[in-house]
Design an enzyme around this catalytic site. Structure first.
Site, PDB file in Angstrom:
ATOM      1  N   CYS A  72      29.243 -12.186  62.372  1.00 39.79           N
ATOM      2  CA  CYS A  72      29.249 -11.920  60.929  1.00 39.79           C
ATOM      3  C   CYS A  72      27.839 -11.541  60.487  1.00 39.79           C
ATOM      4  O   CYS A  72      26.878 -11.744  61.196  1.00 39.79           O
ATOM      5  CB  CYS A  72      29.693 -13.170  60.179  1.00 39.79           C
ATOM      6  SG  CYS A  72      31.249 -13.818  60.775  1.00 39.79           S
ATOM      7  N   ARG A  77      26.934  -4.759  63.532  1.00 39.44           N
ATOM      8  CA  ARG A  77      27.374  -6.022  64.167  1.00 39.44           C
ATOM      9  C   ARG A  77      28.886  -6.075  64.298  1.00 39.44           C
ATOM     10  O   ARG A  77      29.428  -6.935  64.970  1.00 39.44           O
ATOM     11  CB  ARG A  77      26.882  -7.217  63.348  1.00 39.44           C
ATOM     12  CG  ARG A  77      25.383  -7.360  63.279  1.00 39.44           C
ATOM     13  CD  ARG A  77      24.968  -8.272  62.138  1.00 39.44           C
ATOM     14  NE  ARG A  77      25.265  -9.656  62.396  1.00 39.44           N
ATOM     15  CZ  ARG A  77      24.438 -10.508  63.015  1.00 39.44           C
ATOM     16  NH1 ARG A  77      23.280 -10.059  63.437  1.00 39.44           N
ATOM     17  NH2 ARG A  77      24.757 -11.759  63.198  1.00 39.44           N
ATOM     18  N   TRP A 124      33.358 -11.166  60.867  1.00 35.17           N
ATOM     19  CA  TRP A 124      33.991 -10.837  62.159  1.00 35.17           C
ATOM     20  C   TRP A 124      34.952 -11.999  62.404  1.00 35.17           C
ATOM     21  O   TRP A 124      34.519 -13.119  62.722  1.00 35.17           O
ATOM     22  CB  TRP A 124      32.920 -10.741  63.234  1.00 35.17           C
ATOM     23  CG  TRP A 124      33.448 -10.644  64.627  1.00 35.17           C
ATOM     24  CD1 TRP A 124      33.599 -11.659  65.528  1.00 35.17           C
ATOM     25  CD2 TRP A 124      33.906  -9.474  65.306  1.00 35.17           C
ATOM     26  NE1 TRP A 124      34.117 -11.197  66.700  1.00 35.17           N
ATOM     27  CE2 TRP A 124      34.318  -9.858  66.607  1.00 35.17           C
ATOM     28  CE3 TRP A 124      34.002  -8.139  64.969  1.00 35.17           C
ATOM     29  CZ2 TRP A 124      34.814  -8.954  67.541  1.00 35.17           C
ATOM     30  CZ3 TRP A 124      34.493  -7.244  65.909  1.00 35.17           C
ATOM     31  CH2 TRP A 124      34.893  -7.652  67.164  1.00 35.17           C
ATOM     32  N   ASN A 126      28.090 -17.731  59.267  1.00 37.53           N
ATOM     33  CA  ASN A 126      28.237 -17.062  60.564  1.00 37.53           C
ATOM     34  C   ASN A 126      28.219 -18.170  61.609  1.00 37.53           C
ATOM     35  O   ASN A 126      27.292 -18.970  61.647  1.00 37.53           O
ATOM     36  CB  ASN A 126      27.087 -16.081  60.807  1.00 37.53           C
ATOM     37  CG  ASN A 126      27.237 -15.375  62.156  1.00 37.53           C
ATOM     38  OD1 ASN A 126      28.328 -15.319  62.704  1.00 37.53           O
ATOM     39  ND2 ASN A 126      26.132 -14.872  62.696  1.00 37.53           N
ATOM     40  N   GLY A 127      29.274 -18.230  62.444  1.00 39.84           N
ATOM     41  CA  GLY A 127      29.325 -19.264  63.486  1.00 39.84           C
ATOM     42  C   GLY A 127      30.723 -19.864  63.537  1.00 39.84           C
ATOM     43  O   GLY A 127      31.674 -19.297  63.010  1.00 39.84           O
ATOM     44  N   GLU A 166      34.210  -2.301  89.126  1.00 36.44           N
ATOM     45  CA  GLU A 166      33.510  -2.327  87.831  1.00 36.44           C
ATOM     46  C   GLU A 166      32.119  -1.727  87.963  1.00 36.44           C
ATOM     47  O   GLU A 166      31.677  -0.977  87.099  1.00 36.44           O
ATOM     48  CB  GLU A 166      33.464  -3.755  87.295  1.00 36.44           C
ATOM     49  CG  GLU A 166      32.745  -3.897  85.970  1.00 36.44           C
ATOM     50  CD  GLU A 166      33.315  -3.023  84.843  1.00 36.44           C
ATOM     51  OE1 GLU A 166      34.432  -2.476  85.006  1.00 36.44           O
ATOM     52  OE2 GLU A 166      32.632  -2.857  83.825  1.00 36.44           O
ATOM     53  N   LYS A 181      30.833   1.445  85.706  1.00 33.92           N
ATOM     54  CA  LYS A 181      29.626   1.344  84.867  1.00 33.92           C
ATOM     55  C   LYS A 181      28.696   2.512  85.140  1.00 33.92           C
ATOM     56  O   LYS A 181      28.128   3.108  84.261  1.00 33.92           O
ATOM     57  CB  LYS A 181      28.892   0.022  85.144  1.00 33.92           C
ATOM     58  CG  LYS A 181      29.472  -1.181  84.483  1.00 33.92           C
ATOM     59  CD  LYS A 181      29.306  -1.251  82.984  1.00 33.92           C
ATOM     60  CE  LYS A 181      30.376  -0.766  82.079  1.00 33.92           C
ATOM     61  NZ  LYS A 181      31.750  -0.847  82.254  1.00 33.92           N
ATOM     62  N   GLU A 206      30.518   6.209  84.167  1.00 34.91           N
ATOM     63  CA  GLU A 206      30.874   6.516  82.767  1.00 34.91           C
ATOM     64  C   GLU A 206      29.643   6.754  81.896  1.00 34.91           C
ATOM     65  O   GLU A 206      29.746   7.396  80.854  1.00 34.91           O
ATOM     66  CB  GLU A 206      31.757   5.430  82.164  1.00 34.91           C
ATOM     67  CG  GLU A 206      31.107   4.093  81.939  1.00 34.91           C
ATOM     68  CD  GLU A 206      32.047   3.115  81.241  1.00 34.91           C
ATOM     69  OE1 GLU A 206      32.889   3.544  80.432  1.00 34.91           O
ATOM     70  OE2 GLU A 206      31.952   1.915  81.519  1.00 34.91           O
ATOM     71  N   HIS A 250      39.382   5.035 106.627  1.00 33.21           N
ATOM     72  CA  HIS A 250      40.666   5.756 106.616  1.00 33.21           C
ATOM     73  C   HIS A 250      40.589   7.040 105.792  1.00 33.21           C
ATOM     74  O   HIS A 250      41.569   7.484 105.235  1.00 33.21           O
ATOM     75  CB  HIS A 250      41.761   4.835 106.053  1.00 33.21           C
ATOM     76  CG  HIS A 250      41.980   3.630 106.903  1.00 33.21           C
ATOM     77  ND1 HIS A 250      42.663   3.665 108.099  1.00 33.21           N
ATOM     78  CD2 HIS A 250      41.533   2.360 106.774  1.00 33.21           C
ATOM     79  CE1 HIS A 250      42.675   2.466 108.641  1.00 33.21           C
ATOM     80  NE2 HIS A 250      41.998   1.654 107.870  1.00 33.21           N
ATOM     81  N   LYS A 303      35.129   4.038  72.340  1.00 27.12           N
ATOM     82  CA  LYS A 303      35.045   2.592  72.571  1.00 27.12           C
ATOM     83  C   LYS A 303      36.448   2.003  72.695  1.00 27.12           C
ATOM     84  O   LYS A 303      36.674   1.092  73.455  1.00 27.12           O
ATOM     85  CB  LYS A 303      34.305   1.904  71.420  1.00 27.12           C
ATOM     86  CG  LYS A 303      34.120   0.402  71.592  1.00 27.12           C
ATOM     87  CD  LYS A 303      33.372   0.061  72.863  1.00 27.12           C
ATOM     88  CE  LYS A 303      33.297  -1.415  73.143  1.00 27.12           C
ATOM     89  NZ  LYS A 303      32.800  -1.683  74.518  1.00 27.12           N
TER      90      LYS A 303
END
Ligand code: AGP
Length: 608
Positions: free
Chosen positions: A2, A27, A75, A101-102, A481, A485, A488, A504, A603
């Site tokens: 937040c 944020r 958020w 916030n929290g 992964e 990374k 992309e 193979h 995103k």
């Protein structure tokens, strides 16, 4: 996370607060609100969605007179994004307003106590408890009310608080969630982060845990939780505004990589309580766990890679069979699913079209779906039968890092709970795994400190044509992964292969100097993986090995070795991914790519 902004001074508060909230939009949020004291009362406006809606609602703040106010971008963590759940929250008499916030961990217990005393709640949030608790303790002295609340509340908070009966001051309170205070000739400011007030002042005080600040138009006083006055030194902010949004990091991706220790800590704090795993929002009984006959993990991209790790972890810890599918494939393969199977859809955004569609197909077949999601109130979170949130906070960079790490943690915790419910994970092993898990944040912190060494190594490969990642078992999952990374954000061709599969076919692509990153963290597979290294080296490859501290035999075969600290064999992906994230990032930076917004990518892929 937040965003909080507050102001008291010579000017009208609302425009300054709205401007500050705009600087905190990076944020991520899903609603916004503002409360201003107009000389008689506290006026409040809130709206779901973009901040623009609130700016329009208040005519840029013009229709909210007063020089004392607080604002917030939310958020959602407790309670979906709605007007009533947005902050600020007021006590019933509307004489106290608070933004937060929290996470208030004991809010359910406190809410029950306050309801028993006759307090009426209007929202589903943990924050509203603070407004009523402040009311409960307020007997005319705002600082006393605040410190009493601080003694009662458990969890993390950054607060802005205003009292209608004390219109000459704002209070800022901090415990774990960042909060800063600023001072200029215009007045005094509070904010969650520097960008919100950089336009007005570079003279900033970073609040420490359990501190309270009392801001008057031309005076700032700091107190401890015991109401003792404390002296604080201001810091002069040298950053430019753009850099400030990234907390001084060059890219959001780097900032989010460095947030991973905190994300893991937050997950542990929320989910490991009294040496047991509590996933409050999951609402899955022991019986529900015991009944699970098979699991299908369905996801896209990095979330799919987390699912591949999940397969190894769940099958080995809980001995429940797991199939992992790309969502875009799962939908069309007409899977045979029995009534006690559980489908787990993993998604950072909670809006990925392929994953949403796969979930809809399962619901049409009467199959229960559990979501592992980072965005509270997102479509997948809303439609799933069970939900387990990841606590990564908003992730801005297109290439996921902290959310992916949070997904791994969620899968470890789920696997351990399932293993215990199925009585296949012994208590002693369970306890030891919890101890190993608690070390992960500092081990990730340590690996991130290798930044310069990895940057130097990465610079050797900015002109590479192809880079391969290989591993066996859980190390194959992390190779997937690591390869994504890199490709992309650097646009270098890369593939991940099960190490035993290279011979193979793909080994024909290995040429002189081709980089092959080989992840080897499973002791029982060391020798097998070393033989794969020998195979590729014989064809001219340069081998980067990522392996456990102490496995020095790797140095005989690999050309460059990165060691990761020792941890439980099922948690190694959380550590091995760190050098691979840094490698991909620095190759892309070395190539001058737009790291946070790579070409052709979004995103959240909300189209099929
Ligand atoms: C990861 O770096 C990519 N941005 C992408 O693969 C992403 O993981 C994928 O699109 C799935 O997104 P989701 O987790 O929001 O569903």
């Amino acid at each position: 996370m937040c965003g909080i902004v507050g102001y008291i001074g010579k000017s009208q508060a609302a425009p300054i607060i709205l401007d500050g909230l705009e600087k905190l939009e990076y944020r991520g949020y899903d609603s916004a609100g503002i409360a201003v004291y107009d000389g008689q009362q506290i006026n409040m406006k809130k709206s779901v969605g973009r901040l623009k809606a609130l700016v329009e609602l208040t005519h840029g703040g013009a229709m909210m007179p007063g020089n004392l106010g607080i604002g917030h971008t939310r958020w959602a963590t407790h309670g979906a994004p709605t007007d009533v759940n947005s902050h600020p929250h007021l006590n019933s008499k509307e004489t106290i307003a608070v933004v937060h916030n929290g996470i208030i961990e004991n809010y359910i217990k406190l809410r029950k106590k306050l309801e028993n005393k006759g307090y009426l709640f209007v929202s589903e949030t943990d924050t509203e408890v603070l407004a009523h608790l402040l009311d409960y303790y307020y007997k005319g002295n705002p600082l006393e009310a605040i410190t009493k609340v601080m003694h009662r509340v458990e969890g993390s908070y950054a607060l802005g608080v205003i009292f209608a009966e004390h219109p000459d001051r704002i209070f800022a309170v901090r415990k774990a969630s960042p909060l800063i205070v600023g001072k200029s000739d215009e007045g005094c400011f509070i904010a969650s982060d520097v960008p919100a007030i950089l336009k007005y002042t570079r003279n900033v005080y970073f609040m420490e845990n359990q501190e309270v600040a009392c801001l008057k138009a031309d005076e700032l006083t700091f107190y401890s939780v015991d109401e003792e006055v404390i002296q604080k030194e201001p810091v002069t902010i040298e950053w430019d505004a753009k850099a400030a949004e990234k907390g001084g990091y060059e890219h959001y991706m780097l900032k989010e990589m460095y947030e991973q220790p905190k994300v893991l800590e937050e997950t542990i704090r929320k989910c490991i309580i009294d040496d047991d795993i509590i996933i409050e929002e999951l609402k899955m009984s022991e019986e529900d766990f015991r009944k699970i006959s098979k699991i299908y993990i369905v996801a896209c991209g990095s979330s799919y890679h987390a699912g591949v790790t999940g397969k190894y972890v769940i099958e080995n810890i809980a001995r429940v069979p797991v199939e992992v599918d790309l969502a875009s494939e799962f939908r069309y393969r007409n899977p045979i699913i029995d009534e006690n199977a559980l489908v787990i859809v993993i998604s950072q955004s909670g809006e990925t079209a392929d994953s949403l569609a796969a979930m809809a197909d399962m619901h049409a077949k009467g199959v229960k779906v559990m979501g592992i999601v980072n965005v509270v109130g997102s479509s997948i979170a809303r439609d799933a039968d069970y939900i387990m949130y990841t606590w990564a906070g908003p992730e801005i960079a297109v290439a996921t890092t902290k959310a992916y790490s949070a997904q791994l943690m969620a899968l470890y915790l789920f696997a351990m709970k399932l293993g215990k419910a199925k009585s296949v994970l012994a208590q002693e092993e369970f306890r030891q795994m919890l101890e190993d898990m608690k070390l992960l944040p500092q081990q990730v912190e340590f690996l991130l400190s290798n930044q310069r060494k990895i940057q130097k190594f990465a610079n050797r490969y900015i002109a590479a044509k192809s880079i391969f990642f290989i591993g066996r078992g859980i190390d194959y999952a992390i190779s997937l992964e690591g390869s994504l990374k890199l490709k992309e954000i650097s646009y270098i061709h890369s593939e991940a292969y099960a190490a035993g599969e290279l011979k193979h076919g793909t080994i024909s692509l290995i040429e002189d100097g081709t980089l092959v990153a080989c992840v080897s963290t499973q002791e029982d597979l060391y020798q097998k993986t070393i033989s794969n290294m020998v195979e590729v080296k014989a064809r001219g490859a340069f081998v980067l090995a990522v392996t456990n501290e102490g496995n020095y035999e790797m140095q005989k075969e690999a050309d460059y070795v990165i060691y990761i600290p020792k941890t439980n064999r099922y948690f190694t992906n959380t550590l091995a991914i760190i050098p691979l994230q840094l490698f991909g990032y620095y190759v892309a930076v070395g190539k001058g790519c737009d790291v946070d917004k790579p070409r052709n990518l979004a995103k959240s892929v909300t189209v099929e």
